[in-house]
Structures are given as structure tokens and as C-alpha cells.
Enzyme design. Structure first.
Site, mmCIF file in Angstrom:
data_model
loop_
_atom_site.group_PDB
_atom_site.id
_atom_site.type_symbol
_atom_site.label_atom_id
_atom_site.label_comp_id
_atom_site.label_asym_id
_atom_site.label_seq_id
_atom_site.Cartn_x
_atom_site.Cartn_y
_atom_site.Cartn_z
ATOM 1 N N LYS A 105 0.815 -1.229 0.000
ATOM 2 C CA LYS A 105 0.000 0.000 0.000
ATOM 3 C C LYS A 105 0.848 1.279 0.000
ATOM 4 O O LYS A 105 0.458 2.275 -0.594
ATOM 5 C CB LYS A 105 -0.946 0.014 1.209
ATOM 6 C CG LYS A 105 -2.051 -1.040 1.131
ATOM 7 C CD LYS A 105 -2.980 -0.937 2.337
ATOM 8 C CE LYS A 105 -4.026 -2.032 2.305
ATOM 9 N NZ LYS A 105 -4.988 -1.926 3.409
ATOM 10 N N ASP A 121 -10.404 2.169 2.818
ATOM 11 C CA ASP A 121 -10.515 1.408 4.073
ATOM 12 C C ASP A 121 -11.356 2.162 5.118
ATOM 13 O O ASP A 121 -12.183 1.569 5.807
ATOM 14 C CB ASP A 121 -9.127 1.112 4.648
ATOM 15 C CG ASP A 121 -8.452 -0.065 3.956
ATOM 16 O OD1 ASP A 121 -9.156 -0.898 3.354
ATOM 17 O OD2 ASP A 121 -7.207 -0.143 4.002
HETATM 18 N N1 LIG Z 1 -11.686 -5.652 8.247
HETATM 19 C C1 LIG Z 1 -10.901 -5.149 7.317
HETATM 20 O O1 LIG Z 1 -11.324 -4.836 6.194
HETATM 21 C C2 LIG Z 1 -9.456 -4.891 7.639
HETATM 22 C C3 LIG Z 1 -8.707 -3.975 6.870
HETATM 23 C C4 LIG Z 1 -7.357 -3.763 7.192
HETATM 24 C C5 LIG Z 1 -6.782 -4.442 8.250
HETATM 25 N N2 LIG Z 1 -7.539 -5.332 8.968
HETATM 26 C C6 LIG Z 1 -6.945 -6.054 10.106
HETATM 27 O O2 LIG Z 1 -6.382 -5.111 10.991
HETATM 28 C C7 LIG Z 1 -5.269 -5.673 11.666
HETATM 29 C C8 LIG Z 1 -4.085 -4.717 11.609
HETATM 30 O O3 LIG Z 1 -3.671 -4.508 10.267
HETATM 31 P P1 LIG Z 1 -2.538 -3.430 9.925
HETATM 32 O O4 LIG Z 1 -2.352 -3.491 8.448
HETATM 33 O O5 LIG Z 1 -2.838 -2.126 10.559
HETATM 34 O O6 LIG Z 1 -1.260 -4.082 10.650
HETATM 35 P P2 LIG Z 1 0.079 -3.355 11.138
HETATM 36 O O7 LIG Z 1 0.319 -2.109 10.350
HETATM 37 O O8 LIG Z 1 1.118 -4.415 11.148
HETATM 38 O O9 LIG Z 1 -0.232 -2.917 12.665
HETATM 39 C C9 LIG Z 1 -0.333 -3.894 13.662
HETATM 40 C C10 LIG Z 1 -0.782 -3.268 14.971
HETATM 41 O O10 LIG Z 1 -0.962 -4.328 15.936
HETATM 42 C C11 LIG Z 1 -0.235 -3.994 17.100
HETATM 43 N N3 LIG Z 1 0.248 -5.208 17.778
HETATM 44 C C12 LIG Z 1 0.950 -6.215 17.232
HETATM 45 N N4 LIG Z 1 1.236 -7.137 18.188
HETATM 46 C C13 LIG Z 1 0.710 -6.672 19.349
HETATM 47 C C14 LIG Z 1 0.686 -7.156 20.693
HETATM 48 N N5 LIG Z 1 1.254 -8.327 21.029
HETATM 49 N N6 LIG Z 1 0.026 -6.442 21.636
HETATM 50 C C15 LIG Z 1 -0.566 -5.265 21.292
HETATM 51 N N7 LIG Z 1 -0.561 -4.741 20.051
HETATM 52 C C16 LIG Z 1 0.067 -5.445 19.092
HETATM 53 C C17 LIG Z 1 0.938 -3.163 16.610
HETATM 54 O O11 LIG Z 1 1.479 -2.445 17.680
HETATM 55 P P3 LIG Z 1 3.029 -1.939 17.651
HETATM 56 O O12 LIG Z 1 3.004 -0.621 16.934
HETATM 57 O O13 LIG Z 1 3.409 -1.847 19.074
HETATM 58 O O14 LIG Z 1 3.820 -2.991 16.897
HETATM 59 C C18 LIG Z 1 0.211 -2.284 15.576
HETATM 60 O O15 LIG Z 1 -0.478 -1.228 16.198
HETATM 61 C C19 LIG Z 1 -5.023 -7.033 10.989
HETATM 62 O O16 LIG Z 1 -5.597 -8.023 11.809
HETATM 63 C C20 LIG Z 1 -5.780 -6.940 9.693
HETATM 64 O O17 LIG Z 1 -6.247 -8.204 9.235
HETATM 65 C C21 LIG Z 1 -8.860 -5.558 8.690
#
Ligand SMILES: NC(=O)c1ccc[n+]([C@@H]2O[C@H](COP(=O)([O-])OP(=O)(O)OC[C@H]3O[C@@H](n4cnc5c(N)ncnc54)[C@H](OP(=O)(O)O)[C@@H]3O)[C@@H](O)[C@H]2O)c1
Length: 279
Positions: free
Chosen positions: A71, A108
Site C-alpha cells: 500500500k 478502508d
Molecule cells: N476488516 C478489514 O477490512 C481490515 C482492513 C485492514 C486491516 N484489517 C486487520 O487489521 C489488523 C491490523 O492490520 P494493519 O495493516 O494495521 O497491521 P500493522 O500495520 O502491522 O499494525 C499492527 C498493529 O498491531 C499492534 N500489535 C501487534 N502485536 C501486538 C501485541 N502483542 N500487543 C498489542 N498490540 C500489538 C501493533 O502495535 P506496535 O506498533 O506496538 O507494533 C500495531 O499497532 C489485521 O488483523 C488486519 O487483518 C482488517
């Protein structure tokens, strides 16, 4: 469905891409609306993403979706950005214009708000503070969408506090960062709680957040959709909070791209979530 030599082309670019539900979703709509078109998975490694995106007009594609981890590359590659993508710093939808130029958008946040409104018609952003957990790519989309929808305050909490601070600075507006160590205090008086972290996904531990301070009237939305019923949503439901699952965001974010490429405004129906998750 068979396609002709004139079929309209679109797809989803990511690495890996095999898990993506988007081909199933768009394929369902193409069939339903009887459109001569195809929406295909495009497995593109990050080092070749710029080349692949630039090739879309030459290949006759009307555009594509872009997913993890491409992205930000798409953001840097397209010729023009819409305002939302510019603020989110990421592109998830590319439209190829008639002159061959590429426009990048990000749907999104639109999908997130449309899903909330569809599942909780009584919800409105103005009602009170929203708590967003996480500061990754999805959090950026959710925060921008909530502010645009009129949320008076967004309280941001993230395991890595500095990342939340960075997000707040980048986006601006009424965003308060609460430290992770005292994260539960952010829940007091909140009208909405959104999990945008990876916690609660299949194979990951549940989100470590005690809900005691959250008003029972607050809507709890987990954007994780595998599983659909995350431990956070189960805990929220047990104490009486209205809940929204993550699948609606996925379905609604797809609408603007489909309309731009195939010329039909698609409908998100009740059985669509089941169909997409079955695949
Ligand atoms: N429903 C939908 O259409 C949709 C769309 C997009 C994404 N999603 C979902 O949203 C989620 C995040 O996606 P993303 O692209 O934003 O991922 P990302 O950029 O990798 O961000 C991950 C987030 O999770 C946190 N995290 C990871 N491990 C953790 C832990 N052990 N304890 C607390 N926080 C933790 C990270 O915190 P740190 O900064 O501390 O690492 C960060 O804030 C995924 O599950 C994805 O499938 C859903």
C-alpha cells in the site's frame, strides 16, 4: 462465468495474495450483475510492485486493489492521490484513467464507517469519544474516517506509544494519545472502541484490554475478521455492549473500486459476508 475478449479487467495486488477474499467478493458481484469482467489475484513481490503498477494501463487494466505489504509503494507510485489516500499515507484502490494516468485512493476508512452505520444504524460519530487500539496502517484509515465523520475526540492507544504519537502528529486534529501502561483509563466515557491491532486473529493471543471502565452503551468494533467472533467481541457481548464484526469493513471498502472499474454500484447484502468467509 465466461468472459469475452472485451472483458473489463481489475484485480488485487499483494504479497502473498493467496489468502485474499477480494477475488471471491468481486467475482460474486460480477456474476450477480452479469458483467463481462474479471477480477484476478496478482501476486507481486515488493521489489517489482512499482513496475507492476506502472504496467496496469499497458495491460488494459481499469485498476486494482492493493493490499499488504504494497500500500505504501502504491502511494509513492501513482500519478495522483485523492485527499483521503494522501492523509492516510497509503493506497488500497487504483483507478486507471482514459489518458493512462493512475489515481490512488484509500477506501478502508470509508468501508469502516459504512460497516458501522450498516450494523448499528443508531451509531453516529458525534456521540462521543472513540478509542482506537493500534497505530498501524489500518488504524490510520480508521482514525481519519472517524475524524471526518465528526468524532469529537479520538483516543489512541498502542503497545508502542511512540508509534501512536507519530500517527497523531501526522494526521492532526483532536487525537489524544493514552500511554499503553494505563490504557484502560482511555475507555472511561467512550462511545466507541475499535481494535485495529492483529491481536485476536487466529493464531494470535487475545487483545490484552480490561473492559471494566467502558460504558455498556459503547459500540465495540473489531476489524479483525478471522475469526469473526474475536475474544474482544465475545467479552464485550457478555457485558452487554453492542458489537460490530470486521467483515463489514472488508465488504464495504470494496464498493468504490468495483463501481469505478465495472460501472455498477454493488450492494452489500446479508448473505455476502457468509459467502466471502466460506471461501
Ligand atoms: N476488516 C478489514 O477490512 C481490515 C482492513 C485492514 C486491516 N484489517 C486487520 O487489521 C489488523 C491490523 O492490520 P494493519 O495493516 O494495521 O497491521 P500493522 O500495520 O502491522 O499494525 C499492527 C498493529 O498491531 C499492534 N500489535 C501487534 N502485536 C501486538 C501485541 N502483542 N500487543 C498489542 N498490540 C500489538 C501493533 O502495535 P506496535 O506498533 O506496538 O507494533 C500495531 O499497532 C489485521 O488483523 C488486519 O487483518 C482488517
Amino acid at each position: 462465468m465466461t468472459i469475452s475478449g472485451k472483458a473489463k479487467l481489475a484485480g488485487v495486488m499483494g504479497w502473498p495474495i493467496g489468502h485474499s477474499r477480494s477475488p471471491r467478493l468481486h467475482g460474486h458481484w460480477l456474476e450477480r450483475y452479469g458483467i463481462d469482467g474479471a477480477y484476478v489475484p496478482l501476486a507481486v513481490a515488493p521489489e517489482r510492485a512499482e513496475q507492476a503498477i506502472r504496467a496496469l494501463p499497458a495491460l488494459g487494466f481499469r485498476g486494482c486493489n492493493v493490499t499488504v505489504p504494497l500500500k505504501e509503494i502504491a502511494f509513492r507510485t501513482v500519478d495522483r492521490l485523492d485527499d483521503t489516500a494522501r492523509r492516510m499515507g497509503a493506497v488500497n484502490t487504483i483507478v486507471v484513467h482514459d489518458d493512462g494516468t493512475l489515481e490512488g485512493g484509500n477506501t478502508d476508512g470509508f468501508g469502516f464507517v459504512e460497516s458501522l452505520k450498516a450494523d448499528r444504524p443508531d451509531w453516529c460519530a458525534e456521540r462521543g469519544p472513540a478509542v482506537v487500539v493500534g497505530a498501524g496502517g489500518a488504524a490510520r484509515a480508521v482514525v481519519v474516517a472517524l475524524l471526518d465523520a465528526g468524532a469529537p475526540e479520538v483516543r489512541l492507544i498502542n503497545r508502542t506509544d511512540a508509534r501512536a504519537e507519530e500517527l497523531a502528529t501526522d494526521i492532526g486534529g483532536p487525537i489524544t494519545v493514552a500511554p499503553w501502561v494505563s490504557r484502560e483509563t482511555a475507555l472511561e466515557g467512550a462511545a466507541l472502541l475499535v481494535n485495529t491491532t492483529t491481536q485476536g486473529m487466529t493464531g494470535q493471543p487475545p487483545l490484552d484490554l480490561d473492559l471494566r471502565a467502558l460504558p455498556v452503551a459503547a459500540v465495540v468494533n473489531d476489524i479483525v475478521y478471522v475469526p469473526l467472533d474475536t475474544p474482544l467481541l465475545a467479552a464485550a457481548r457478555r457485558r452487554g455492549n453492542p458489537v460490530v464484526t470486521g467483515i463489514g469493513m472488508l465488504l464495504h471498502q470494496a464498493r468504490p473500486g468495483f463501481a469505478a472499474w465495472f460501472g455498477v454500484e454493488p450492494e452489500v447484502t446479508a448473505d455476502l459476508a457468509r459467502f466471502v468467509l466460506e471461501g
